[in-house]
Design a protein around this motif. Structure first.
Motif, PDB file in Angstrom:
ATOM      1  N   TYR A 146       0.824  -1.457   0.120  1.00 37.73           N
ATOM      2  CA  TYR A 146       0.061  -0.013   0.134  1.00 37.73           C
ATOM      3  C   TYR A 146       0.983   1.477  -0.024  1.00 37.73           C
ATOM      4  N   THR A 147       0.356   2.463  -0.602  1.00 35.44           N
ATOM      5  CA  THR A 147       0.966   3.564  -0.454  1.00 35.44           C
ATOM      6  C   THR A 147       0.077   4.540   0.584  1.00 35.44           C
ATOM      7  N   THR A 157      12.158   9.373   5.523  1.00 40.12           N
ATOM      8  CA  THR A 157      12.130  10.332   4.348  1.00 40.12           C
ATOM      9  C   THR A 157      10.479  10.191   4.380  1.00 40.12           C
ATOM     10  N   GLU A 158       9.908  11.085   3.298  1.00 36.94           N
ATOM     11  CA  GLU A 158       8.570  11.174   3.195  1.00 36.94           C
ATOM     12  C   GLU A 158       8.088  10.205   2.114  1.00 36.94           C
ATOM     13  N   TYR A 159       8.951   9.273   1.627  1.00 33.78           N
ATOM     14  CA  TYR A 159       8.713   8.210   0.730  1.00 33.78           C
ATOM     15  C   TYR A 159       8.182   6.799   1.575  1.00 33.78           C
ATOM     16  N   VAL A 160       7.154   6.824   2.000  1.00 31.10           N
ATOM     17  CA  VAL A 160       6.847   5.656   2.917  1.00 31.10           C
ATOM     18  C   VAL A 160       5.792   4.855   2.016  1.00 31.10           C
ATOM     19  N   PHE A 161       5.969   3.670   2.267  1.00 30.62           N
ATOM     20  CA  PHE A 161       4.914   2.708   1.675  1.00 30.62           C
ATOM     21  C   PHE A 161       4.868   1.503   2.897  1.00 30.62           C
ATOM     22  N   LYS A 180       3.522  -3.189   8.266  1.00 32.18           N
ATOM     23  CA  LYS A 180       4.785  -3.067   8.331  1.00 32.18           C
ATOM     24  C   LYS A 180       5.125  -1.813   7.591  1.00 32.18           C
ATOM     25  N   LEU A 181       6.121  -0.869   8.049  1.00 35.56           N
ATOM     26  CA  LEU A 181       6.247   0.485   7.437  1.00 35.56           C
ATOM     27  C   LEU A 181       7.700   0.450   6.605  1.00 35.56           C
ATOM     28  N   PHE A 182       7.668   1.052   5.519  1.00 31.69           N
ATOM     29  CA  PHE A 182       9.331   1.205   5.008  1.00 31.69           C
ATOM     30  C   PHE A 182       9.205   2.504   4.331  1.00 31.69           C
ATOM     31  N   ALA A 183      10.547   2.949   4.218  1.00 28.61           N
ATOM     32  CA  ALA A 183      10.979   4.395   3.750  1.00 28.61           C
ATOM     33  C   ALA A 183      11.794   4.417   2.771  1.00 28.61           C
ATOM     34  N   ASP A 186      13.895   8.149  -2.282  1.00 27.99           N
ATOM     35  CA  ASP A 186      13.189   8.975  -3.083  1.00 27.99           C
ATOM     36  C   ASP A 186      12.038   8.544  -3.802  1.00 27.99           C
ATOM     37  N   ALA A 187      11.351   9.445  -4.446  1.00 23.33           N
ATOM     38  CA  ALA A 187      10.043   9.176  -5.308  1.00 23.33           C
ATOM     39  C   ALA A 187      10.165   8.102  -6.253  1.00 23.33           C
ATOM     40  N   ASP A 188      11.382   7.874  -7.074  1.00 26.20           N
ATOM     41  CA  ASP A 188      11.726   6.893  -8.008  1.00 26.20           C
ATOM     42  C   ASP A 188      11.946   5.414  -7.338  1.00 26.20           C
ATOM     43  N   SER A 189      12.580   5.537  -6.134  1.00 26.93           N
ATOM     44  CA  SER A 189      12.856   4.208  -5.493  1.00 26.93           C
ATOM     45  C   SER A 189      11.577   3.686  -4.669  1.00 26.93           C
ATOM     46  N   LEU A 190      10.738   4.776  -4.370  1.00 26.45           N
ATOM     47  CA  LEU A 190       9.529   4.325  -3.725  1.00 26.45           C
ATOM     48  C   LEU A 190       8.570   3.743  -4.947  1.00 26.45           C
ATOM     49  N   ARG A 191       8.394   4.235  -6.233  1.00 28.74           N
ATOM     50  CA  ARG A 191       7.743   3.651  -7.248  1.00 28.74           C
ATOM     51  C   ARG A 191       8.404   2.379  -7.454  1.00 28.74           C
ATOM     52  N   ASP A 192       9.613   2.071  -7.528  1.00 29.53           N
ATOM     53  CA  ASP A 192      10.141   0.863  -8.150  1.00 29.53           C
ATOM     54  C   ASP A 192       9.957  -0.263  -6.834  1.00 29.53           C
ATOM     55  N   TRP A 193       9.720   0.179  -5.587  1.00 24.21           N
ATOM     56  CA  TRP A 193       9.533  -0.862  -4.659  1.00 24.21           C
ATOM     57  C   TRP A 193       8.151  -1.454  -4.627  1.00 24.21           C
ATOM     58  N   VAL A 194       7.373  -0.573  -4.839  1.00 26.55           N
ATOM     59  CA  VAL A 194       5.807  -0.637  -4.778  1.00 26.55           C
ATOM     60  C   VAL A 194       5.415  -1.418  -5.939  1.00 26.55           C
ATOM     61  N   LEU A 195       5.770  -0.970  -7.186  1.00 26.61           N
ATOM     62  CA  LEU A 195       5.638  -1.928  -8.423  1.00 26.61           C
ATOM     63  C   LEU A 195       6.243  -3.288  -8.609  1.00 26.61           C
ATOM     64  N   SER A 196       7.478  -3.369  -7.841  1.00 24.68           N
ATOM     65  CA  SER A 196       8.211  -4.856  -7.917  1.00 24.68           C
ATOM     66  C   SER A 196       7.498  -5.527  -6.940  1.00 24.68           C
ATOM     67  N   ILE A 197       7.090  -5.175  -5.746  1.00 24.57           N
ATOM     68  CA  ILE A 197       6.374  -6.011  -4.645  1.00 24.57           C
ATOM     69  C   ILE A 197       4.797  -6.299  -5.540  1.00 24.57           C
TER      70      ILE A 197
END
Length: 224
Positions: A146-147, A157-161, A180-183, A186-197
């Motif tokens: 989830y975002t 950081t502000e880039y939490v999922f 469970k919370l992850f940070a 940056d925005a690109d890393s956040l996007r990559d983690w969420v889409l990869s999961i």
């Protein structure tokens, strides 16, 4: 046995809604097609049905093959959770397993940064990029990604999922086992983690379905 549930589905900015009777057979794709037939959505393919979990400040797009009622059944019905149909263009593309530095909350307000990577339907963490002392941080099986609807206080950081369990919170004695919370950095890393999961969850689902089909096929063959 067919089960039913009546629920409101909100459209785009939430100013309009449609009351829908769900069953335990209806997928996300079926619900979106129904909304299109009712003229509530245009005919484009970039619509998604989002689970808005206000109880924990989270959202996620349901996959087209998911049973919508399964997602709704995990809610605390006393909270203001709802379904929202809105445009979302990156839903169906698959992404490779991601890796990189990631912070995660080990206890309330305490964060640790480790090198993390996705493998075998789990997130692993290690001391360095070489994978020294790697171990499983979290199996993805019971969770989905989830975002955040709002900034998360005290995160590095502000880039939490979040990874949130797909059961009701009452099943978990500890809140950190439920969510469970992850940070990301940056925005690109956040996007990559969420889409990869999300992709890892899809691959796991496909593997399970394939194995079940094989079992069914061989069972049928033996009884013929």
């Amino acid at each position: 046995m067919v089960k039913t549930m009546t629920i409101r589905i909100y459209i785009s900015d939430g100013s309009t809604h449609k009351t829908v009777q769900l069953t335990n057979l209806l997928t996300t794709a079926m619900v979106l097609q129904y909304l299109k037939k009712k003229g509530l959505l245009d005919g484009s393919d970039d619509w998604a049905l989002f689970e808005i979990a206000n109880s924990h400040g989270l959202e996620r797009p349901l996959r087209l093959w998911e049973i919508v009622m399964d997602a709704v059944s995990t809610w605390d019905m006393e909270k203001n959770n709802f379904l929202l149909a809105k445009k979302f263009t990156v839903l169906q593309k698959l992404y490779p397993p991601h890796y990189g530095w990631l912070s995660f909350e080990v206890s309330k307000g305490k964060w640790q940064k480790r090198f993390c990577f996705i493998m075998e339907n789990a997130i692993y963490h290690a001391k360095d990029k070489q994978g020294t002392g790697s171990t499983v941080l979290c199996s993805l099986g019971p969770y989905d990604v989830y975002t955040m609807l709002h900034p998360y206080r005290n995160a590095p950081t502000e880039y939490v999922f979040s990874l949130r369990a797909q059961e009701k919170p009452q099943f978990y004695e500890r809140s950190e086992d439920y969510m469970k919370l992850f940070a990301a950095d940056d925005a690109d890393s956040l996007r990559d983690w969420v889409l990869s999961i999300r992709s890892a969850k899809v691959n796991s689902h496909v593997t399970v379905m394939y194995q079940e089909e094989r079992v069914h096929f061989f069972s049928y063959d033996l009884h013929c």
